[in-house]
Design an enzyme around this catalytic site. Structure first.
Site, PDB file in Angstrom:
ATOM      1  N   ASP A  31      51.661  39.199  36.694  1.00 20.07           N
ATOM      2  CA  ASP A  31      51.420  38.899  38.096  1.00 20.07           C
ATOM      3  C   ASP A  31      50.854  37.493  38.193  1.00 20.07           C
ATOM      4  O   ASP A  31      49.690  37.258  37.864  1.00 20.07           O
ATOM      5  CB  ASP A  31      50.437  39.922  38.679  1.00 20.07           C
ATOM      6  N   HIS A  32      51.696  36.551  38.617  1.00 18.17           N
ATOM      7  CA  HIS A  32      51.291  35.147  38.649  1.00 18.17           C
ATOM      8  C   HIS A  32      51.716  34.508  39.966  1.00 18.17           C
ATOM      9  O   HIS A  32      52.827  34.747  40.455  1.00 18.17           O
ATOM     10  CB  HIS A  32      51.927  34.367  37.499  1.00 18.17           C
ATOM     11  N   GLY A  95      42.014  38.035  36.191  1.00 18.20           N
ATOM     12  CA  GLY A  95      42.359  36.713  35.684  1.00 18.20           C
ATOM     13  C   GLY A  95      43.281  35.945  36.599  1.00 18.20           C
ATOM     14  O   GLY A  95      43.425  36.248  37.775  1.00 18.20           O
ATOM     15  N   GLU A  98      41.702  29.368  37.642  1.00 21.91           N
ATOM     16  CA  GLU A  98      41.078  28.821  38.848  1.00 21.91           C
ATOM     17  C   GLU A  98      42.090  28.207  39.795  1.00 21.91           C
ATOM     18  O   GLU A  98      41.975  28.353  41.016  1.00 21.91           O
ATOM     19  CB  GLU A  98      40.018  27.793  38.443  1.00 21.91           C
ATOM     20  N   GLY A 155      35.807  42.852  27.000  1.00 24.06           N
ATOM     21  CA  GLY A 155      34.446  42.442  27.332  1.00 24.06           C
ATOM     22  C   GLY A 155      33.655  43.581  27.957  1.00 24.06           C
ATOM     23  O   GLY A 155      34.198  44.587  28.392  1.00 24.06           O
ATOM     24  N   VAL A 158      34.457  44.564  31.599  1.00 20.22           N
ATOM     25  CA  VAL A 158      35.733  45.263  31.678  1.00 20.22           C
ATOM     26  C   VAL A 158      35.561  46.725  31.264  1.00 20.22           C
ATOM     27  O   VAL A 158      36.047  47.642  31.932  1.00 20.22           O
ATOM     28  CB  VAL A 158      36.795  44.569  30.806  1.00 20.22           C
TER      29      VAL A 158
END
Length: 283
Positions: A31-32, A95, A98, A155, A158
């Site tokens: 997904d971008h 994610g 930015e 992490g 998460v």
């Protein structure tokens, strides 16, 4: 263990059918908004994959609801679940980088809180229940069955999200020992029996035209700042038998599903090798 593959850019219809014909369990799309390379909207691409297949699961790897108004994100997911015949696996992450958040008009610093809100509210939104978003009462239709939700990345935060909201954990590019350590931390948070999937990469089969583990590992090291020796150890390469041996280590560590992004040429040939791996694991 179930096996999936990341669909390549290009002819999604053909690629999705090839993956299903090879006996794989799932196809996924990232997904971008923008990456510097061409990419399709993930929900549109998976709708195409769903339309030309009948059995294989379709997955978002991973959907970033934080870049969207939450009600709109829920509408996209519900529509995809509906048109696919409830074959969706919903990977969710925070994610995207930015620059992508800036392009979406969303403060990058809010990505964590917006992801937490999405994980908290999406199940009720998808189920057609009335949900308060700010001052608005939102009730979406048609209601759909809530798909499996796999929380992406790694992490402590998460893993906490998995414990609070997810039905699965979906880290990428982890060796089996680190994956097993994450599973133990989940157990320490009281999470028992979640689906645990792993995102991997590699080049399957034989041929001088295929990238080596060193080639792929260097790309991982450059992209993520990982130590080169660790990065080179991650790609899955070689014959069906060799890849099967590597995946057994993940299965022994508790992985129920592995989703592989294939590098290099001859994608269809590599998918057929992945189908052979699937059969070997099942045997």
């Amino acid at each position: 263990m179930k096996l999936g593959v990341i669909l390549p850019s290009g002819d999604l219809r053909t690629s999705a059918r090839q993956a299903e014909d090879a006996g794989l369990d799932s196809v996924f799309l990232g997904d971008h908004l923008m990456t510097g390379a061409p990419s399709l909207d993930s929900t549109v691409g998976l709708a195409v994959a769903a339309a030309v297949t009948t059995r294989i699961r379709i997955g978002l790897s991973v959907f970033v609801p934080a870049m969207r108004p939450l009600a709109w994100a829920a509408k996209q997911v519900a529509s995809l679940q509906q048109v696919s015949g409830e074959r969706l696996i919903l990977g969710i992450g925070s994610g995207g980088g930015e620059a992508q958040f800036e392009a979406a008009g969303v403060p990058f610093a809010e990505r964590g809180s917006r992801t937490d809100e999405a994980l908290r509210l999406l199940p009720d939104l998808l189920a057609g229940k009335e949900v308060r978003i700010g001052d608005a009462a939102v009730e979406l239709a048609p209601a759909v069955a809530v798909p499996p939700i796999w929380v992406g990345n790694r992490g402590r935060r998460v893993l906490q999200r998995v414990a609070e909201h997810g039905t699965g954990w979906f880290p990428s590019l982890l060796p089996p020992k680190d994956f097993a350590a994450g599973r133990r931390r989940l157990a320490g948070l009281g999470v028992t029996g979640p689906v645990i999937a792993v995102g991997a990469t590699g080049a399957l089969g034989e041929g001088e035209d295929l990238p080596t583990a060193a080639d792929i590992g260097k790309g991982i090291a450059d992209a993520y700042g990982a130590p080169l020796d660790r990065a080179i150890s991650l790609p899955l390469t070689g014959s069906a038998g060799a890849v099967t041996e590597r995946l057994v280590a993940y299965r022994d560590a508790g992985a129920a599903h592995v989703v592989i992004g294939l590098a290099g040429p001859r994608w269809a040939d590599q998918v057929r090798v992945l189908g052979q791996v699937r059969a070997l694991l099942a045997g």
